[in-house]
Design a protein around this motif. Structure first.
Motif, PDB file in Angstrom:
ATOM      1  N   GLY A 188       0.775  -1.236   0.000  1.00  0.00           N
ATOM      2  CA  GLY A 188       0.000   0.000   0.000  1.00  0.00           C
ATOM      3  C   GLY A 188       0.801   1.277   0.000  1.00  0.00           C
ATOM      4  N   GLY A 189       2.122   1.186  -0.064  1.00  0.00           N
ATOM      5  CA  GLY A 189       2.920   2.404  -0.025  1.00  0.00           C
ATOM      6  C   GLY A 189       2.782   3.151   1.290  1.00  0.00           C
ATOM      7  N   LEU A 190       2.800   2.402   2.386  1.00  0.00           N
ATOM      8  CA  LEU A 190       2.627   2.996   3.714  1.00  0.00           C
ATOM      9  C   LEU A 190       3.692   4.054   3.976  1.00  0.00           C
ATOM     10  CD1 LEU A 190       1.703   1.060   6.916  1.00  0.00           C
ATOM     11  CD2 LEU A 190       3.469   2.801   7.006  1.00  0.00           C
ATOM     12  N   SER A 191       3.262   5.250   4.374  1.00  0.00           N
ATOM     13  CA  SER A 191       4.172   6.370   4.626  1.00  0.00           C
ATOM     14  C   SER A 191       4.054   6.809   6.079  1.00  0.00           C
ATOM     15  CB  SER A 191       3.847   7.550   3.700  1.00  0.00           C
ATOM     16  OG  SER A 191       4.604   8.681   4.051  1.00  0.00           O
ATOM     17  N   VAL A 192       5.182   6.792   6.785  1.00  0.00           N
ATOM     18  CA  VAL A 192       5.185   7.230   8.186  1.00  0.00           C
ATOM     19  C   VAL A 192       4.857   8.707   8.290  1.00  0.00           C
ATOM     20  CG1 VAL A 192       6.606   7.417  10.266  1.00  0.00           C
ATOM     21  CG2 VAL A 192       6.845   5.434   8.771  1.00  0.00           C
ATOM     22  N   ALA A 193       5.179   9.485   7.254  1.00  0.00           N
ATOM     23  CA  ALA A 193       4.917  10.925   7.285  1.00  0.00           C
ATOM     24  C   ALA A 193       3.429  11.224   7.446  1.00  0.00           C
ATOM     25  CB  ALA A 193       5.445  11.570   6.004  1.00  0.00           C
ATOM     26  N   ARG A 194       2.558  10.329   6.974  1.00  0.00           N
ATOM     27  CA  ARG A 194       1.122  10.562   7.077  1.00  0.00           C
ATOM     28  C   ARG A 194       0.602  10.403   8.505  1.00  0.00           C
ATOM     29  NH1 ARG A 194       0.883   7.010   2.261  1.00  0.00           N
ATOM     30  NH2 ARG A 194       0.704   8.316   0.400  1.00  0.00           N
ATOM     31  N   LEU A 195       1.418   9.843   9.384  1.00  0.00           N
ATOM     32  CA  LEU A 195       0.972   9.599  10.754  1.00  0.00           C
ATOM     33  C   LEU A 195       1.153  10.806  11.661  1.00  0.00           C
ATOM     34  CD1 LEU A 195       2.503   6.040  11.314  1.00  0.00           C
ATOM     35  CD2 LEU A 195       0.256   6.637  10.408  1.00  0.00           C
ATOM     36  N   GLY A 196       1.924  11.806  11.236  1.00  0.00           N
ATOM     37  CA  GLY A 196       2.269  12.891  12.146  1.00  0.00           C
ATOM     38  C   GLY A 196       1.578  14.196  11.869  1.00  0.00           C
ATOM     39  N   ASP A 197       0.591  14.212  10.987  1.00  0.00           N
ATOM     40  CA  ASP A 197      -0.057  15.451  10.601  1.00  0.00           C
ATOM     41  C   ASP A 197      -1.235  15.743  11.526  1.00  0.00           C
ATOM     42  OD1 ASP A 197      -0.970  17.677   9.323  1.00  0.00           O
ATOM     43  OD2 ASP A 197      -1.939  16.573   7.669  1.00  0.00           O
ATOM     44  N   LEU A 198      -1.042  16.687  12.457  1.00  0.00           N
ATOM     45  CA  LEU A 198      -2.111  17.077  13.359  1.00  0.00           C
ATOM     46  C   LEU A 198      -3.113  18.014  12.688  1.00  0.00           C
ATOM     47  CD1 LEU A 198      -0.216  17.664  16.703  1.00  0.00           C
ATOM     48  CD2 LEU A 198      -2.041  16.036  16.343  1.00  0.00           C
ATOM     49  N   GLY A 199      -2.671  18.679  11.617  1.00  0.00           N
ATOM     50  CA  GLY A 199      -3.552  19.590  10.908  1.00  0.00           C
ATOM     51  C   GLY A 199      -4.051  20.693  11.823  1.00  0.00           C
ATOM     52  N   ASP A 200      -5.310  21.032  11.690  1.00  0.00           N
ATOM     53  CA  ASP A 200      -5.906  22.085  12.513  1.00  0.00           C
ATOM     54  C   ASP A 200      -6.617  21.529  13.739  1.00  0.00           C
ATOM     55  OD1 ASP A 200      -5.060  23.989  10.657  1.00  0.00           O
ATOM     56  OD2 ASP A 200      -6.867  23.726   9.433  1.00  0.00           O
ATOM     57  N   LEU A 220      -4.060  -1.558  12.969  1.00  0.00           N
ATOM     58  CA  LEU A 220      -4.883  -1.225  11.810  1.00  0.00           C
ATOM     59  C   LEU A 220      -5.008   0.282  11.612  1.00  0.00           C
ATOM     60  CD1 LEU A 220      -7.585  -3.962  12.263  1.00  0.00           C
ATOM     61  CD2 LEU A 220      -6.036  -3.751  10.326  1.00  0.00           C
ATOM     62  N   ALA A 221      -5.013   1.054  12.697  1.00  0.00           N
ATOM     63  CA  ALA A 221      -5.061   2.515  12.562  1.00  0.00           C
ATOM     64  C   ALA A 221      -3.795   3.034  11.895  1.00  0.00           C
ATOM     65  CB  ALA A 221      -5.243   3.169  13.930  1.00  0.00           C
ATOM     66  N   VAL A 222      -2.630   2.507  12.291  1.00  0.00           N
ATOM     67  CA  VAL A 222      -1.370   2.927  11.684  1.00  0.00           C
ATOM     68  C   VAL A 222      -1.351   2.558  10.197  1.00  0.00           C
ATOM     69  CG1 VAL A 222       1.117   2.486  11.642  1.00  0.00           C
ATOM     70  CG2 VAL A 222      -0.046   2.900  13.817  1.00  0.00           C
ATOM     71  N   VAL A 223      -1.786   1.342   9.870  1.00  0.00           N
ATOM     72  CA  VAL A 223      -1.802   0.919   8.467  1.00  0.00           C
ATOM     73  C   VAL A 223      -2.761   1.779   7.657  1.00  0.00           C
ATOM     74  CG1 VAL A 223      -2.418  -0.953   6.906  1.00  0.00           C
ATOM     75  CG2 VAL A 223      -1.080  -1.437   8.959  1.00  0.00           C
ATOM     76  N   ALA A 224      -3.973   1.987   8.156  1.00  0.00           N
ATOM     77  CA  ALA A 224      -4.967   2.764   7.413  1.00  0.00           C
ATOM     78  C   ALA A 224      -4.516   4.205   7.205  1.00  0.00           C
ATOM     79  CB  ALA A 224      -6.310   2.725   8.142  1.00  0.00           C
ATOM     80  N   LEU A 225      -3.964   4.819   8.254  1.00  0.00           N
ATOM     81  CA  LEU A 225      -3.490   6.201   8.118  1.00  0.00           C
ATOM     82  C   LEU A 225      -2.258   6.281   7.229  1.00  0.00           C
ATOM     83  CD1 LEU A 225      -3.909   7.454  11.795  1.00  0.00           C
ATOM     84  CD2 LEU A 225      -5.093   8.377   9.801  1.00  0.00           C
ATOM     85  N   GLY A 226      -1.362   5.312   7.391  1.00  0.00           N
ATOM     86  CA  GLY A 226      -0.140   5.326   6.593  1.00  0.00           C
ATOM     87  C   GLY A 226      -0.388   5.116   5.114  1.00  0.00           C
ATOM     88  N   VAL A 227      -1.438   4.400   4.775  1.00  0.00           N
ATOM     89  CA  VAL A 227      -1.763   4.138   3.371  1.00  0.00           C
ATOM     90  C   VAL A 227      -2.669   5.224   2.794  1.00  0.00           C
ATOM     91  CG1 VAL A 227      -2.944   2.552   1.794  1.00  0.00           C
ATOM     92  CG2 VAL A 227      -1.449   1.655   3.594  1.00  0.00           C
ATOM     93  N   LEU A 228      -3.704   5.618   3.536  1.00  0.00           N
ATOM     94  CA  LEU A 228      -4.712   6.531   3.008  1.00  0.00           C
ATOM     95  C   LEU A 228      -4.486   7.981   3.383  1.00  0.00           C
ATOM     96  CD1 LEU A 228      -7.937   4.413   3.760  1.00  0.00           C
ATOM     97  CD2 LEU A 228      -6.619   4.494   1.636  1.00  0.00           C
ATOM     98  N   GLY A 229      -3.907   8.237   4.541  1.00  0.00           N
ATOM     99  CA  GLY A 229      -3.866   9.596   5.063  1.00  0.00           C
ATOM    100  C   GLY A 229      -5.181   9.940   5.739  1.00  0.00           C
ATOM    101  N   ALA A 230      -5.172  11.016   6.553  1.00  0.00           N
ATOM    102  CA  ALA A 230      -6.342  11.339   7.364  1.00  0.00           C
ATOM    103  C   ALA A 230      -7.545  11.734   6.514  1.00  0.00           C
ATOM    104  CB  ALA A 230      -6.001  12.470   8.343  1.00  0.00           C
TER     105      ALA A 230
END
Length: 394
Positions: free
Chosen positions: A145-157, A212-222
């Protein structure tokens, strides 16, 4: 527990909290659930009978506290039953979701009416199948799925309120551990079994949810996760294996059926306990002479759930259920505080009960406003009925 959080709650929680906020909310919901589990286990070992916090509130606090806990559990979990039945319909046959939901309620009720032995056996089979599907999603997403750790750290607003709202919604996914205490009369060696089973089940499920939360966020993003109607099927599709989507949908149907199976059993046992004490009509206290189950309570719950299915909404039911169940567990922790210190345990159980009490109330009031108003409104109606009944018939 397995099913509700994985297949239903992750998307709205991600919409409220963002990526890193979702993981924080999941950890917070898990901690509050652990506090509640500790209190539930201590109380269930002391009072091994059907009814859960309805019994604990009556015995340790006041009859009204017990009634409010039982009322909150019954109305909240009835909404949960309807939400799970509608989810089965949406995954299995979207065009006829309500018809499938009614069929699921009737089928599960039939299993429960045959006795707790068959219910437990069916649940074990459902959990095994669910774990196989969830493992497939996790491995597929992490590998292809191209899991990206960078997608896990985005707190956004997202702020503190967003994290608390997401934690309240995610708590809906953890509440199943109370079924062990609710079925206290039917557990072998409850003083030893229940205190071990509750935290063990909770710990296993928390690890699965985090993975599963880490995988889903890492693949899809928030953002993509928040917009997904079927998040785990979306993970498999994003991994370039859309052919597995039907497996995930079948797994969701199996998992949510397992949730519905235990929910209907738990609600009927609370009705049984309340009817025995005449907080509800005494006719609901009947136990089948052959199968030893509260058959009238089972049928009553099935009838109400079928009616809600015809009119209800999945996301609204989740928020409403979370609010009333959090109040239920607040009363659990308040009751546990009256037990005093337990010198045989290393954990500061009184501190955990106090943190659980505060945590439940904080999460409840930070849910979406409509859920808070509906939840506390129904609790107020129950309290009014209790007061009127006591006034008319002391």
């Amino acid at each position: 527990m397995l099913g509700a959080g994985v297949f239903v709650v992750f998307a709205p929680a991600a919409a409220s909290a963002g990526a890193a906020g979702l993981l924080l909310a999941l950890a917070l919901a898990g901690f509050v659930a652990f506090c509640n589990a500790t209190s539930s286990a201590r109380l269930a070992a002391r009072y091994p009978e059907s009814g859960g916090t309805y019994v604990y509130g009556r015995e340790r606090l006041t009859p009204f506290a017990g009634f409010l806990a039982g009322w909150g559990f019954v109305v909240g979990k009835t909404a949960s039953c309807a939400a799970m039945a509608l989810t089965i319909g949406a995954y299995l046959w979207p065009g006829q979701a309500r018809l499938v939901a009614v069929g699921a309620v009737l089928a599960v009720t039939g299993v429960n009416l045959r006795g707790i032995g068959k219910t437990a056996a069916a649940t074990r089979l459902l959990v095994a199948l669910t774990l196989a599907v969830l493992a497939t999603v996790a491995v597929t997403g992490a590998t292809f799925g191209g899991l990206s750790v960078a997608r896990l750290g985005d707190l956004g607003d997202t702020g503190v309120r967003g994290v608390l709202t997401a934690a309240g919604l995610l708590f809906f996914a953890f509440a199943g551990y109370a079924r062990i205490a609710t079925l206290g009369e039917e557990v072998r060696d409850p003083e030893r079994t229940i205190p071990r089973a509750v935290p063990l089940a909770l710990g296993i499920v928390l690890l699965i949810y985090l993975t599963l939360a880490v995988v889903a966020l890492g693949v899809l993003g928030a953002d993509r996760l928040a917009a997904a109607d079927a998040p785990l099927a979306e993970v498999v599709t994003a991994a370039g294996l859309p052919g597995l989507a039907w497996v995930v949908r079948a797994g969701a149907t199996v998992a949510v059926t397992g949730v519905l199976l235990s929910l209907l059993a738990g609600v009927s046992r609370t009705l049984l306990a309340m009817a025995r004490r005449r907080d509800l009509p005494g006719a609901l206290a009947a136990v089948h002479p052959r199968y030893h189950v509260p058959h009238r309570a089972e049928l009553a719950v099935a009838g109400v759930v079928t009616g809600v299915v015809a009119l209800g909404d999945v996301r609204g039911a989740i928020g409403f259920s979370a609010c009333t169940v959090l109040v239920y567990y607040a009363i659990t922790n308040a009751a546990a505080l009256t037990l005093g210190r337990d010198r045989t345990r290393r954990l500061p159980v009184q501190l955990l009960a106090a943190l659980g009490l505060v945590g439940c109330l904080v999460l409840a009031v930070n849910l979406p406003l409509t859920s808070v108003l509906a939840g506390f409104g129904v609790l107020a109606l129950g309290a009014t009925w209790y007061a009127l009944r006591r006034h008319v018939r002391p």
